[in-house]
Design an enzyme around this catalytic site. Sequence first.
Site, PDB file in Angstrom:
ATOM      1  N   ASN A 207       0.862  -1.195   0.000  1.00  0.00           N
ATOM      2  CA  ASN A 207       0.000   0.000   0.000  1.00  0.00           C
ATOM      3  C   ASN A 207       0.893   1.238   0.000  1.00  0.00           C
ATOM      4  O   ASN A 207       2.101   1.140   0.199  1.00  0.00           O
ATOM      5  CB  ASN A 207      -0.954  -0.050   1.199  1.00  0.00           C
ATOM      6  CG  ASN A 207      -0.202  -0.110   2.509  1.00  0.00           C
ATOM      7  OD1 ASN A 207       0.515   0.807   2.873  1.00  0.00           O
ATOM      8  ND2 ASN A 207      -0.328  -1.231   3.214  1.00  0.00           N
ATOM      9  N   ASP A 276      -3.988  -6.209   4.768  1.00  0.00           N
ATOM     10  CA  ASP A 276      -5.035  -7.076   5.300  1.00  0.00           C
ATOM     11  C   ASP A 276      -5.056  -8.451   4.634  1.00  0.00           C
ATOM     12  O   ASP A 276      -5.696  -9.368   5.126  1.00  0.00           O
ATOM     13  CB  ASP A 276      -6.401  -6.404   5.136  1.00  0.00           C
ATOM     14  CG  ASP A 276      -6.601  -5.309   6.178  1.00  0.00           C
ATOM     15  OD1 ASP A 276      -6.133  -5.481   7.315  1.00  0.00           O
ATOM     16  OD2 ASP A 276      -7.204  -4.269   5.847  1.00  0.00           O
ATOM     17  N   LYS A 285       9.387 -17.276 -10.094  1.00  0.00           N
ATOM     18  CA  LYS A 285       8.721 -16.114 -10.681  1.00  0.00           C
ATOM     19  C   LYS A 285       7.572 -16.577 -11.588  1.00  0.00           C
ATOM     20  O   LYS A 285       7.767 -17.467 -12.429  1.00  0.00           O
ATOM     21  CB  LYS A 285       9.748 -15.321 -11.496  1.00  0.00           C
ATOM     22  CG  LYS A 285       9.216 -14.010 -11.987  1.00  0.00           C
ATOM     23  CD  LYS A 285      10.269 -13.275 -12.792  1.00  0.00           C
ATOM     24  CE  LYS A 285       9.586 -12.215 -13.616  1.00  0.00           C
ATOM     25  NZ  LYS A 285      10.438 -11.739 -14.695  1.00  0.00           N
ATOM     26  N   PHE A 318      -5.089   2.877  14.449  1.00  0.00           N
ATOM     27  CA  PHE A 318      -5.427   3.895  13.450  1.00  0.00           C
ATOM     28  C   PHE A 318      -6.581   3.361  12.609  1.00  0.00           C
ATOM     29  O   PHE A 318      -6.686   2.149  12.399  1.00  0.00           O
ATOM     30  CB  PHE A 318      -4.226   4.182  12.547  1.00  0.00           C
ATOM     31  CG  PHE A 318      -3.308   5.223  13.129  1.00  0.00           C
ATOM     32  CD1 PHE A 318      -2.547   4.927  14.242  1.00  0.00           C
ATOM     33  CD2 PHE A 318      -3.225   6.486  12.576  1.00  0.00           C
ATOM     34  CE1 PHE A 318      -1.704   5.883  14.803  1.00  0.00           C
ATOM     35  CE2 PHE A 318      -2.397   7.456  13.116  1.00  0.00           C
ATOM     36  CZ  PHE A 318      -1.631   7.154  14.235  1.00  0.00           C
ATOM     37  N   LYS A 332     -13.828  -0.217  15.535  1.00  0.00           N
ATOM     38  CA  LYS A 332     -12.480  -0.766  15.764  1.00  0.00           C
ATOM     39  C   LYS A 332     -12.088  -0.662  17.230  1.00  0.00           C
ATOM     40  O   LYS A 332     -11.465  -1.565  17.789  1.00  0.00           O
ATOM     41  CB  LYS A 332     -11.458  -0.044  14.879  1.00  0.00           C
ATOM     42  CG  LYS A 332     -11.471  -0.609  13.478  1.00  0.00           C
ATOM     43  CD  LYS A 332     -10.661   0.158  12.483  1.00  0.00           C
ATOM     44  CE  LYS A 332     -11.158  -0.222  11.088  1.00  0.00           C
ATOM     45  NZ  LYS A 332     -10.661   0.612  10.034  1.00  0.00           N
ATOM     46  N   LYS A 336     -11.508  -4.326  18.661  1.00  0.00           N
ATOM     47  CA  LYS A 336     -10.094  -4.681  18.878  1.00  0.00           C
ATOM     48  C   LYS A 336      -9.667  -4.440  20.320  1.00  0.00           C
ATOM     49  O   LYS A 336      -8.506  -4.660  20.663  1.00  0.00           O
ATOM     50  CB  LYS A 336      -9.196  -3.895  17.914  1.00  0.00           C
ATOM     51  CG  LYS A 336      -9.508  -4.155  16.434  1.00  0.00           C
ATOM     52  CD  LYS A 336      -8.388  -3.680  15.526  1.00  0.00           C
ATOM     53  CE  LYS A 336      -8.809  -3.763  14.063  1.00  0.00           C
ATOM     54  NZ  LYS A 336      -7.693  -3.778  13.130  1.00  0.00           N
TER      55      LYS A 336
HETATM   56  N1  CTP Z   1      -3.952  -3.654  11.907  1.00  0.00           N
HETATM   57  C1  CTP Z   1      -3.331  -4.719  12.512  1.00  0.00           C
HETATM   58  N2  CTP Z   1      -3.239  -5.914  11.863  1.00  0.00           N
HETATM   59  C2  CTP Z   1      -3.755  -6.068  10.632  1.00  0.00           C
HETATM   60  C3  CTP Z   1      -4.401  -4.979  10.007  1.00  0.00           C
HETATM   61  C4  CTP Z   1      -4.478  -3.782  10.682  1.00  0.00           C
HETATM   62  O1  CTP Z   1      -2.856  -4.594  13.639  1.00  0.00           O
HETATM   63  N3  CTP Z   1      -3.643  -7.223  10.019  1.00  0.00           N
HETATM   64  C5  CTP Z   1      -4.035  -2.373  12.632  1.00  0.00           C
HETATM   65  C6  CTP Z   1      -3.475  -1.191  11.910  1.00  0.00           C
HETATM   66  O2  CTP Z   1      -2.122  -0.950  12.249  1.00  0.00           O
HETATM   67  C7  CTP Z   1      -4.353  -0.048  12.399  1.00  0.00           C
HETATM   68  C8  CTP Z   1      -5.682  -0.718  12.692  1.00  0.00           C
HETATM   69  O3  CTP Z   1      -5.394  -2.100  12.805  1.00  0.00           O
HETATM   70  O4  CTP Z   1      -3.884   0.507  13.588  1.00  0.00           O
HETATM   71  C9  CTP Z   1      -6.763  -0.490  11.685  1.00  0.00           C
HETATM   72  O5  CTP Z   1      -6.441  -1.020  10.477  1.00  0.00           O
HETATM   73  P1  CTP Z   1      -7.541  -1.292   9.315  1.00  0.00           P
HETATM   74  O6  CTP Z   1      -6.870  -2.069   8.276  1.00  0.00           O
HETATM   75  O7  CTP Z   1      -8.207  -0.050   8.946  1.00  0.00           O
HETATM   76  O8  CTP Z   1      -8.575  -2.121  10.130  1.00  0.00           O
HETATM   77  P2  CTP Z   1      -9.367  -3.421   9.806  1.00  0.00           P
HETATM   78  O9  CTP Z   1      -9.491  -4.134  11.089  1.00  0.00           O
HETATM   79  O10 CTP Z   1      -8.766  -4.132   8.694  1.00  0.00           O
HETATM   80  O11 CTP Z   1     -10.788  -2.868   9.455  1.00  0.00           O
HETATM   81  P3  CTP Z   1     -11.598  -2.770   8.104  1.00  0.00           P
HETATM   82  O12 CTP Z   1     -10.809  -3.488   7.064  1.00  0.00           O
HETATM   83  O13 CTP Z   1     -12.866  -3.385   8.464  1.00  0.00           O
HETATM   84  O14 CTP Z   1     -11.678  -1.303   7.856  1.00  0.00           O
END
Ligand code: CTP
Length: 394
Positions: A207, A276, A285, A318, A332, A336
Amino acid sequence: MSLKGKRITLGVTGGIGAYKAVEVLRLLVKEGACVTVVMTRGAEQFVTPLTFSTLSGGRVYREVFDPHDPLSHITLAQEADLILIAPATANTIGKIASGIADNLLTTLVMAASCPVLMAPAMNTRMYENSIVQRNIKALQSLGYHFIGPEEGELACGYTGRGRMSEPEEIKEMVVDILTSKDLEGLRVLVTAGPTREFIDPVRFISNPSTGKMGFAIARVAKRRGASVILVTGPTSLKPIRGVETIHVEGAFDMREKVLERVGEVDAVIMAAAVGDFYTERMERKIKREGQLTLCLKPTPDILKELGNLRERPILVGFAAETEDLLKGARRKLVEKGLDLVVANDLRDPDSGFGKDTNRVIIVEREGEEELPLLSKEEVAWRILDRVRTLWKRD
Ligand code: CTP
């Protein structure tokens, strides 16, 4: 403007590094400091006083016995919040270490009670000379601060240690010294940057995160006296002096490092944009032959795992959203098991990936605070203010 209202006396001595002092002055002024420049006679051989007075907006002091201002060495010493000597030659360091005050700069150092920071610059052989080393050690033991010198190519043609530290680093150290250590005792782990999930040896899913927000938090926490562990995905940002930095690549790697160290800290701030999804990594490759279908699986949610720990630290997450910002952040926070969520709207052109500014809402269980558009460093201050309150409450 982390030096707003601070008075700094910049002492410039006679070394080739004097030309870099011009940039140091510019950076200090840009940061809001009111800078008075004091030059030794040697310094004038390298840069003219006019250059410094133009940039500082004030006069440049050179003489101990100034007919217009006979007590300048006392007033300058008393008014200063910090004296910075950049470059500091072996001669000036030696004189200060020996208690010699034979020019305005060495006299005002002797009359000062504020912190003094020196950025040595000299030929490698001179720097390595045991007399110079003894002088530096003696001054350090008396509480004088030093930065550098660095390794590199020197103006005299030598390569080795002796080059004055970079102006940006010197400015950062000035800010560090002048910042009150209100987070002393706090141990914090910060994550930053993107993660990379490799598809094959040469391709990955990632990303646009640059790590700026996480690095700003680590830098400010360190500056305020916290002990900081930074776990970062791949970024091009410069390492932060005094911060233990652990480099990781993927989400699994980040999870492992965070879980390994979480027992040592009071707070975890997950500013990383953890990917994610991942896919099984191909050993070879992948050839470009027609369509490719990838099966993406969710990566472990690191924050959620931390939220489920029996002895969990203060947890900050975040939430970058493209819609229903507050709703998503609140979800969240609860799901979480967090203490705080920093929410930012990905649609805001001034915020998010790669920007130096951020407009965020700090969401807590009791309510939320909407902040104006701020630099990422200022946002870091605000987040850490909240963490400090939670930490003091524990
Ligand atoms: N985060 C994490 N582990 C992951 C993905 C995200 O610890 N595998 C943490 C990020 O560092 C951030 C927070 O979770 O602080 C939110 O990340 P986000 O990707 O927005 O949250 P998701 O739980 O994936 O929510 P959604 O996809 O439903 O928006």
